[in-house]
Write a protein that holds these residues in place. Structure first.
Motif, PDB file in Angstrom:
ATOM      1  N   UNK A 350       3.665 -20.230  -4.476  1.00  0.00           N
ATOM      2  CA  UNK A 350       3.956 -18.946  -5.556  1.00  0.00           C
ATOM      3  C   UNK A 350       4.092 -19.376  -6.839  1.00  0.00           C
ATOM      4  N   UNK A 351       3.376 -19.030  -7.856  1.00  0.00           N
ATOM      5  CA  UNK A 351       3.401 -19.429  -9.141  1.00  0.00           C
ATOM      6  C   UNK A 351       4.364 -18.458  -9.904  1.00  0.00           C
ATOM      7  N   UNK A 352       5.457 -18.799 -10.480  1.00  0.00           N
ATOM      8  CA  UNK A 352       6.287 -17.847 -11.242  1.00  0.00           C
ATOM      9  C   UNK A 352       6.884 -18.355 -12.431  1.00  0.00           C
ATOM     10  N   UNK A 353       7.426 -17.763 -13.197  1.00  0.00           N
ATOM     11  CA  UNK A 353       8.060 -18.052 -14.520  1.00  0.00           C
ATOM     12  C   UNK A 353       9.423 -19.068 -14.237  1.00  0.00           C
ATOM     13  N   UNK A 354       9.914 -18.743 -12.957  1.00  0.00           N
ATOM     14  CA  UNK A 354      11.131 -19.616 -12.775  1.00  0.00           C
ATOM     15  C   UNK A 354      10.683 -21.215 -12.594  1.00  0.00           C
ATOM     16  N   UNK A 355       9.503 -21.477 -12.419  1.00  0.00           N
ATOM     17  CA  UNK A 355       9.182 -22.890 -12.153  1.00  0.00           C
ATOM     18  C   UNK A 355       9.359 -23.454 -13.380  1.00  0.00           C
ATOM     19  N   UNK A 356       9.824 -24.840 -13.176  1.00  0.00           N
ATOM     20  CA  UNK A 356       9.770 -25.818 -14.548  1.00  0.00           C
ATOM     21  C   UNK A 356       8.285 -26.078 -14.811  1.00  0.00           C
ATOM     22  N   UNK A 357       8.259 -26.849 -15.802  1.00  0.00           N
ATOM     23  CA  UNK A 357       6.859 -27.459 -16.159  1.00  0.00           C
ATOM     24  C   UNK A 357       6.452 -28.230 -15.269  1.00  0.00           C
ATOM     25  N   UNK A 358       7.233 -29.308 -14.609  1.00  0.00           N
ATOM     26  CA  UNK A 358       7.101 -30.231 -13.659  1.00  0.00           C
ATOM     27  C   UNK A 358       6.605 -29.611 -12.364  1.00  0.00           C
ATOM     28  N   UNK A 359       7.343 -28.416 -12.158  1.00  0.00           N
ATOM     29  CA  UNK A 359       7.045 -27.786 -10.639  1.00  0.00           C
ATOM     30  C   UNK A 359       5.837 -27.097 -10.755  1.00  0.00           C
ATOM     31  N   UNK A 360       5.516 -26.533 -11.872  1.00  0.00           N
ATOM     32  CA  UNK A 360       4.286 -25.805 -11.983  1.00  0.00           C
ATOM     33  C   UNK A 360       3.052 -26.684 -11.767  1.00  0.00           C
TER      34      UNK A 360
END
Ligand code: ADP
Ligand code: ZN
Ligand code: ZN
Length: 820
Positions: A350-360
């Motif tokens: 799930x790609x969402x805006x709550x992810x940090x850069x690293x998580x993305x």
């Protein structure tokens, strides 16, 4: 003997529509999509190799400083998509590529250096110094750190030569996910929706009342430090709320990614209805043929489109392929997203805006490595680096959020069609109210149409009734029926008032829609007629009662609310134009016992506040959910039996060719939230224009009638989908320069760029919002029958026209969703 250098073309993320040639010592051209670090003017930049170059006749070709990827970070298929994007939307290839990859990959400071073997003798001084500095840091350090410590300018030439010698290697270090933070959170213990109780409770504590309002406006939870800091409440004020049992302060782990923590419940197996089964069969057989046409799935609200998506994806996975699902906004569609997670578990990223850069970046790598094979996300999930793509699903394909509002201004729905075509995948666009573009494509046979004509389980579409606000106003003088009005207008007509009352008695839920936030959309002086407007934009300021401030919804300019007219000094100011804040107050007064939740941009400033509010509705803790268009999207709550539209006319009269389409979609979508369970449902729409065709078609649940009428309405003057448009916006801080340059740009296009009668220039004229962020805006339209020719005209314009004034900006918006 070292081989001759070879030459490569590199795309840089700069607004320059060309690539640049660099040499690579060593003689092997990296595959396109490989990131390289290159010198550009006096800086260093990350770019992408996009092909070999013969460098014929080029003097002083500079060498690439470093090859940053072992294998291309952008798969070939996405390089091809980026090329298409840059060509079609008239932006540089580098900017298109930057839009496609995670931000981390564009950040050179993320690179670090590691010592891997002993150096040969005879290093040059600078190389030796670099190695010394690296060894002093234990043999591994960030490039940026080294560069700062050495203070000898760029160290990339030395890194390159040491790398060539096999002495060092460098790697990309993605940022670590931020560590779990424990923070003090203030949460609402008890919501007070009766105004009377509020006033009694806080009679002698106005600051507590303000803190309560603020907390409520933030969705019922806020960080203590924020309330103390930015909002300036004292700890004692918050303590007062605790003593009253209204709020609670606790230490909590910050919710960074609810999707990571949440366990997906086991899926409910459903047997497809006949209509669903027919659609599923068509999609699966397309999956097994070579180059399928895109599909448009038009299914009325509650017809079970999600199950069709799920069955398609199941077939995709069974064939060893991968899939992408685009949803309008993750925060607004938690139910849809969790259904995919339920079915496909750890296959889903799930790609969402709550992810940090690293998580993305982690999610991106997992998709690239095939560890996860389904990407679910908003617009940019389109660029998931999946190979062997089987299908792309675009849910609620009509939604405005698929169009990116800044450069590159791409339409995600269209790019989904393009990407699917490039990889031979099935593209499935789904909606109850398809965009007219997609509908026209289905009519012409470019798309294949699939239809779900009925709600599942024998449920019927809700009955929609129209309430004429003009009649309500007239009747109000004579009638003694209960209604709820306010200075901004009628909030609840007697009919809507009664309908809400019944729902409260039965313990059912109500949704109230008003697509305008704030308390009142403008403040007008009753004596001289002056309207408070923004200093930087040509729009009126919205009054927000919670903070007692006037706000510009375009540039976010804020000022304290006025008590007297700045022009004539009168104190007789009227608050006009109903907003959600005002509706909230009026509804709370009218139904003091009801539990009310408001959802709009002001109550959802926290990343997950949408989810919290929707969670409360789902658990039955809310009787009335009130909000802007946010509440119209995809929600599936079986206990909602009443939907009331407070004023359907908001947005209908905007000077934009899509105003009717948007109104029709909004009304149909919000109506679709009612009666999704066994309890049935009813919709009441308040409007002053009951005869408007958008309102009438929504009432009749007649999409096709609307589409027919609207398509005819876009013939003269010609508008999409009957024609193609590019909106050219010319802006300047100076009004005259904006007008003059728009004029000369438009005339330039006519003179120099247009070759046949199929493309014309319309305008220029001032933009409907003539001033924005302190810039004056003029625009003209390039209107063409043929997409390719229109693109050529625009390309000539981009390459050939240079405005004269300084600080003149020109934006090209291709296939604009709005002309404001
Ligand atoms: P839409 O997106 O078309 O508005 P949804 O996909 O949300 O509709 O489906 C509406 C409801 O119907 C959901 O609660 C879903 O679980 C249920 N549903 C869908 N298909 C079936 C089916 N074949 N059998 C039983 N329930 C179904
Ligand atoms: Zn005045
Ligand atoms: Zn403004």
């Amino acid at each position: 003997m070292t081989p001759d250098p070879c030459f490569v073309r590199v795309a840089l993320p700069l607004p320059l529509d060309r690539t640049f040639t660099y040499s690579i010592p060593g003689g092997r051209v990296p595959a396109s999509g490989t990131r390289v670090l290159v010198p550009f003017r006096k800086e260093q930049r990350i770019g992408w190799v996009v092909g070999p170059s013969d460098a014929d006749g080029l003097a002083n070709v500079r060498p690439v400083l470093s090859i940053l990827d072992q294998e291309p970070s952008v798969p070939q298929e996405l390089v091809a998509l980026a090329r298409w994007l840059s060509d079609y939307y008239l932006t540089s290839l580098g900017i298109a590529l930057r839009a496609i990859v995670p931000a981390v990959l564009c950040d050179v400071s993320r690179h670090s250096l590691t010592r891997i073997s002993d150096p040969p003798s005879g290093l040059r001084t600078r190389e030796a110094r670099l190695l010394e500095a690296l060894d002093a840091r234990g043999g591994s350090a960030g490039v940026r750190t080294l560069r700062r410590a050495l203070a000898m300018g760029s160290i990339w030439p030395e890194i390159r030569s040491l790398e060539a010698l096999g002495v060092v290697s460098h790697t990309l270090n993605p940022p670590k996910p931020p560590s779990v933070k424990i923070r003090k959170i203030v949460t609402m213990e008890r919501w007070i929706s009766s105004l009377q109780e509020l006033e009694e409770l806080f009679a002698r504590a106005p600051r507590q009342r303000e803190a309560y309002d603020r907390l409520a406006a933030m969705g019922g939870s806020a960080e203590l430090s924020g309330l103390l800091g930015a909002h300036g409440f004292s700890r004692a004020v918050i303590g007062g709320l605790e003593e009253k049992g209204v709020a609670r302060v606790e230490s909590r782990e910050m919710l960074r990614d609810p999707f990571a923590a949440e366990q997906a419940p086991p899926p409910v197996e459903m047997t497809p209805t006949e209509a669903q089964a027919t659609a599923i069969r068509a999609l699966i057989s397309a999956l097994d043929t070579g180059k399928p046409k895109p599909f448009l799935l038009r299914g009325v609200t509650g017809s079970g489109k999600t199950l069709v998506y799920i069955e398609l994806l199941r077939a995709v996975l069974e064939r060893g392929k991968s899939g992408i699902v685009l949803v309008p906004e993750i925060a607004l569609t938690p139910q849809t997203v969790s259904r995919f997670r339920t079915h496909f578990g750890s296959q889903v990223a799930v790609l969402h805006s709550g992810l940090s850069e690293g998580e993305r970046y982690d999610a991106w790598r997992q998709l690239k490595d095939g560890e996860r094979r389904i990407a679910v996300g908003a617009r940019s999930a389109l660029f998931a680096p999946l190979s062997n793509l089987g299908a792309i699903v675009v849910d609620e394909e009509h939604d405005g959020s698929y169009k990116q509002g800044e450069t590159p201004r791409y339409q995600g729905r269209d790019l989904a069609v393009v990407r699917a075509a490039l990889s031979g995948a099935v593209c499935l666009l789904g909606s109850a109210t398809p965009s007219l573009e997609s509908w026209a494509n289905a009519q012409s046979g470019k798309f294949e149409l699939l239809t779900l004509p009925d709600r599942v389980g024998g449920a019927s579409l809700p009955v929609i009734k129209v309430i004429d606000l003009r009649e309500v106003k007239k009747a109000a003088r004579s009638s003694d029926r209960t209604s709820a009005t306010s200075e901004g207008g009628t909030v609840l007509s007697p009919q809507l008032f009664d309908a809400v009352t019944i729902r409260l008695e039965r313990g059912e839920q109500t949704i109230l829609l008003l697509n305008r936030r704030g308390y009142s959309s403008f403040v007008q002086c009753r004596d001289c007629g002056d309207v408070a407007s923004c200093l930087r934009c040509s729009v009126s300021l919205t009054y927000h009662r919670t903070h007692r401030r006037l706000l510009c919804h375009h540039c976010r300019h804020e000022e304290p609310a006025l008590t007297r007219c700045p022009r004539c000094g009168s104190t007789d100011l009227s608050l006009r134009g109903l907003g959600t804040e005002q509706v909230e107050r009026v509804v709370a007064e009218a139904f003091p016992q009801a539990r009310l939740a408001r959802m709009d941009m002001d109550t959802t400033s926290g990343k997950w506040s949408h989810r919290e509010i929707l969670g409360r509705v789902e658990r039955g803790e809310v009787d009335i959910l009130l909000g802007t268009q946010m509440i119209a999207k995809g929600l599936d709550f079986p206990r909602v039996t009443l939907v009331g539209v407070v004023n359907a006319d908001v947005g209908l009269h905007l000077p934009d060719f899509r105003a009717s389409e948007r109104t029709f979609q909004l009304l149909s979508q919000v109506a679709g939230r009612a009666g999704r369970g066994a309890l049935g449902g009813e919709v009441l729409i308040q409007t002053s224009v009951p005869d408007h065709y958008a309102v009438k078609a929504a009432v009749a649940h007649d999409y096709e009638a609307f589409a027919r009428r609207e398509l005819q309405g876009r013939v003269d003057p010609l508008y999409p989908p009957n024609v193609r448009l590019i909106n050219v916006i010319v802006s300047s801080p100076d009004q005259e320069i904006a007008a003059r340059e728009a004029e000369s740009a438009a005339r330039w296009v006519e003179r120099e760029a247009i070759e046949g009668p199929a493309t014309v220039v319309v305008g220029p004229a001032p933009s409907p919002i003539e001033r924005l962020h302190g810039r004056w805006r003029w625009h003209f339209l390039l209107r063409g029958k043929h997409a390719r020719e229109l693109g050529e005209v625009a390309r000539r314009f981009v390459h050939g026209f240079r405005p004269r004034g300084k600080d003149v900006r020109i934006i090209l918006d291709r296939d604009p969703t709005a002309l404001m």
